[in-house]
Design an enzyme around this catalytic site. Sequence first.
Site, PDB file in Angstrom:
ATOM      1  N   HIS A  19       0.845  -1.208   0.000  1.00 51.51           N
ATOM      2  CA  HIS A  19       0.000   0.000   0.000  1.00 51.51           C
ATOM      3  C   HIS A  19       0.878   1.255   0.000  1.00 51.51           C
ATOM      4  CE1 HIS A  19      -3.178  -2.569   2.243  1.00 51.51           C
ATOM      5  NE2 HIS A  19      -3.655  -2.352   1.034  1.00 51.51           N
ATOM      6  N   LYS A  43     -17.796  -6.039   7.901  1.00 52.80           N
ATOM      7  CA  LYS A  43     -16.510  -6.715   8.113  1.00 52.80           C
ATOM      8  C   LYS A  43     -16.123  -6.628   9.583  1.00 52.80           C
ATOM      9  CE  LYS A  43     -13.884  -6.824   3.829  1.00 52.80           C
ATOM     10  NZ  LYS A  43     -12.641  -6.355   3.194  1.00 52.80           N
ATOM     11  N   ARG A  92      -1.571  -6.368  -8.317  1.00 48.85           N
ATOM     12  CA  ARG A  92      -0.340  -7.112  -8.027  1.00 48.85           C
ATOM     13  C   ARG A  92      -0.125  -8.215  -9.044  1.00 48.85           C
ATOM     14  NH1 ARG A  92      -2.674  -8.190  -2.201  1.00 48.85           N
ATOM     15  NH2 ARG A  92      -4.386  -8.450  -3.652  1.00 48.85           N
ATOM     16  N   SER A 130      -2.974  -7.653   3.037  1.00 47.49           N
ATOM     17  CA  SER A 130      -3.334  -7.460   4.450  1.00 47.49           C
ATOM     18  C   SER A 130      -3.845  -8.763   5.039  1.00 47.49           C
ATOM     19  CB  SER A 130      -4.422  -6.398   4.591  1.00 47.49           C
ATOM     20  OG  SER A 130      -3.972  -5.167   4.120  1.00 47.49           O
TER      21      SER A 130
HETATM   22  O1  PNS Z   1      -8.667  -2.877  -1.165  1.00 43.61           O
HETATM   23  P1  PNS Z   1     -10.027  -3.368  -0.741  1.00 43.61           P
HETATM   24  O2  PNS Z   1     -10.108  -3.533   0.722  1.00 43.61           O
HETATM   25  O3  PNS Z   1     -10.397  -4.585  -1.520  1.00 43.61           O
HETATM   26  O4  PNS Z   1     -11.031  -2.191  -1.144  1.00 43.61           O
HETATM   27  C1  PNS Z   1     -12.301  -2.415  -1.641  1.00 43.61           C
HETATM   28  C2  PNS Z   1     -13.058  -1.084  -1.840  1.00 43.61           C
HETATM   29  C3  PNS Z   1     -13.098  -0.277  -0.570  1.00 43.61           C
HETATM   30  C4  PNS Z   1     -12.382  -0.271  -2.925  1.00 43.61           C
HETATM   31  C5  PNS Z   1     -14.499  -1.468  -2.303  1.00 43.61           C
HETATM   32  O5  PNS Z   1     -15.010  -2.433  -1.455  1.00 43.61           O
HETATM   33  C6  PNS Z   1     -15.452  -0.270  -2.337  1.00 43.61           C
HETATM   34  O6  PNS Z   1     -15.329   0.589  -3.163  1.00 43.61           O
HETATM   35  N1  PNS Z   1     -16.426  -0.267  -1.405  1.00 43.61           N
HETATM   36  C7  PNS Z   1     -17.388   0.823  -1.265  1.00 43.61           C
HETATM   37  C8  PNS Z   1     -18.772   0.382  -1.708  1.00 43.61           C
HETATM   38  C9  PNS Z   1     -18.950   0.506  -3.201  1.00 43.61           C
HETATM   39  O7  PNS Z   1     -18.828   1.576  -3.768  1.00 43.61           O
HETATM   40  N2  PNS Z   1     -19.239  -0.638  -3.852  1.00 43.61           N
HETATM   41  C10 PNS Z   1     -19.403  -0.710  -5.281  1.00 43.61           C
HETATM   42  C11 PNS Z   1     -18.076  -0.976  -5.964  1.00 43.61           C
HETATM   43  S1  PNS Z   1     -18.217  -1.091  -7.699  1.00 43.61           S
END
Ligand code: PNS
Length: 162
Positions: A19, A43, A92, A130
């Site tokens: 990150h 979560k 990645r 993570s």
């Molecule tokens: O790196 P991560 O933890 O996988 O991040 C995921 C994240 C936060 C980018 C994604 O879950 C998100 O955007 N959540 C907010 C809800 C949302 O907008 N959902 C629709 C996505 S298309």
Amino acid sequence: MKNIVAIYPGSFDPVTNGHLDLIARGAEIFDLLVVAILRNPEKNPLFTLSERTAMLKELTARWDNVRIDVFEGLLVDYARKVHAQVLLRGIRAISDYEYELQMALMNRKLYPQMETVFMMPAEAYSYVSSRLVKEIAELGGSVRGLVPELVEQRLHSKVNGG
Ligand code: PNS
């Protein structure tokens, strides 16, 4: 000159060297990089929101153009609120691509004015996540070099009940 605001969203539970590598790359390119931590009631995170925020703030203090924030709900609504033109995500390996592509296209459908930009972290971090870092720490393994020292210490006290 354009003033490009980018958001880099995620759970950051906890922030890894991967990150941070991406934050460093983003801070080089964008005028403002907002690292946005998702508040997700579904979560069950290891670190609380304020712990994650504190760690990120400390680790990004060296960049004037990096800000840490928390968001909930739809990412596109948050992006509109902070006037972000760019959504930064790290890729990645190929295995990340399918999920990221789906999210990028869905976000584009919801908010066409925002562009998703993918960056690759340094190869050394291409296997760091993570989820694995937490699993290793919880099972007593070493996460040295995978997360910043500060995170390593806090992980250690967390899993040892400190
Ligand atoms: O790196 P991560 O933890 O996988 O991040 C995921 C994240 C936060 C980018 C994604 O879950 C998100 O955007 N959540 C907010 C809800 C949302 O907008 N959902 C629709 C996505 S298309």
